[in-house]
Design a protein around this motif. Structure first.
Motif, PDB file in Angstrom:
ATOM      1  N   ALA A  61       0.756  -1.320   0.039  1.00  0.00           N
ATOM      2  CA  ALA A  61      -0.012   0.126   0.021  1.00  0.00           C
ATOM      3  C   ALA A  61       0.900   1.351  -0.122  1.00  0.00           C
ATOM      4  O   ALA A  61       0.345   2.310  -0.631  1.00  0.00           O
ATOM      5  N   LEU A  62       1.997   1.111   0.437  1.00  0.00           N
ATOM      6  CA  LEU A  62       2.758   2.217   0.604  1.00  0.00           C
ATOM      7  C   LEU A  62       3.623   2.371  -0.725  1.00  0.00           C
ATOM      8  O   LEU A  62       3.866   3.472  -1.158  1.00  0.00           O
ATOM      9  N   GLY A 105       0.408   2.838  -3.201  1.00  0.00           N
ATOM     10  CA  GLY A 105      -0.909   3.827  -2.872  1.00  0.00           C
ATOM     11  C   GLY A 105      -2.197   2.828  -2.522  1.00  0.00           C
ATOM     12  O   GLY A 105      -2.169   1.499  -2.994  1.00  0.00           O
ATOM     13  N   GLU A 106      -3.127   3.385  -1.689  1.00  0.00           N
ATOM     14  CA  GLU A 106      -4.137   2.491  -1.099  1.00  0.00           C
ATOM     15  C   GLU A 106      -5.166   2.282  -2.041  1.00  0.00           C
ATOM     16  O   GLU A 106      -5.384   1.001  -2.043  1.00  0.00           O
ATOM     17  N   ALA A 107      -5.300   3.117  -3.240  1.00  0.00           N
ATOM     18  CA  ALA A 107      -6.211   2.675  -4.006  1.00  0.00           C
ATOM     19  C   ALA A 107      -5.984   1.510  -4.967  1.00  0.00           C
ATOM     20  O   ALA A 107      -6.578   0.641  -5.161  1.00  0.00           O
ATOM     21  N   ALA A 158      -3.619  -0.600  -4.110  1.00  0.00           N
ATOM     22  CA  ALA A 158      -3.278  -1.906  -3.185  1.00  0.00           C
ATOM     23  C   ALA A 158      -4.647  -2.700  -3.211  1.00  0.00           C
ATOM     24  O   ALA A 158      -4.658  -3.687  -2.697  1.00  0.00           O
ATOM     25  N   ARG A 159      -5.716  -1.804  -3.008  1.00  0.00           N
ATOM     26  CA  ARG A 159      -7.258  -2.668  -2.788  1.00  0.00           C
ATOM     27  C   ARG A 159      -7.300  -3.448  -3.950  1.00  0.00           C
ATOM     28  O   ARG A 159      -8.212  -4.385  -3.646  1.00  0.00           O
ATOM     29  N   GLN A 199      -1.907  -7.176  -5.687  1.00  0.00           N
ATOM     30  CA  GLN A 199      -0.982  -7.613  -4.928  1.00  0.00           C
ATOM     31  C   GLN A 199       0.157  -8.139  -5.663  1.00  0.00           C
ATOM     32  O   GLN A 199      -0.207  -8.978  -6.630  1.00  0.00           O
TER      33      GLN A 199
END
Length: 64
Positions: free
Chosen positions: A31-32, A35-37, A39-40, A43
């Motif tokens: 996620a780092l 980015g969070e978006a 990473a959702r 993977q």
């Protein structure tokens, strides 16, 4: 890479062990990194010969 990561990489003897450790770090910090978006919906799932394979989940229909 952090100092501890460099020490761990130096201690690992085989390329396979090094690839597994790098993959572990990528998964942990995904996620780092992206980015969070992103990473959702993605993977890292395999690292082979310095090539990163990423699994993604589709959120909507694909228009062709």
């Amino acid at each position: 890479m952090k100092d501890i990561d460099c020490l761990i990489m130096a201690a690992l003897k085989t390329d396979l062990a090094k690839e597994k450790y790098v993959l572990y770090r990528l998964r942990k910090d995904w996620a780092l990194i992206v980015g969070e978006a992103a990473a959702r919906h993605s993977q890292p799932y395999r690292l082979q010969h310095a090539t990163l394979f990423i699994r993604i989940t589709l959120v909507g229909p694909i228009i062709s």
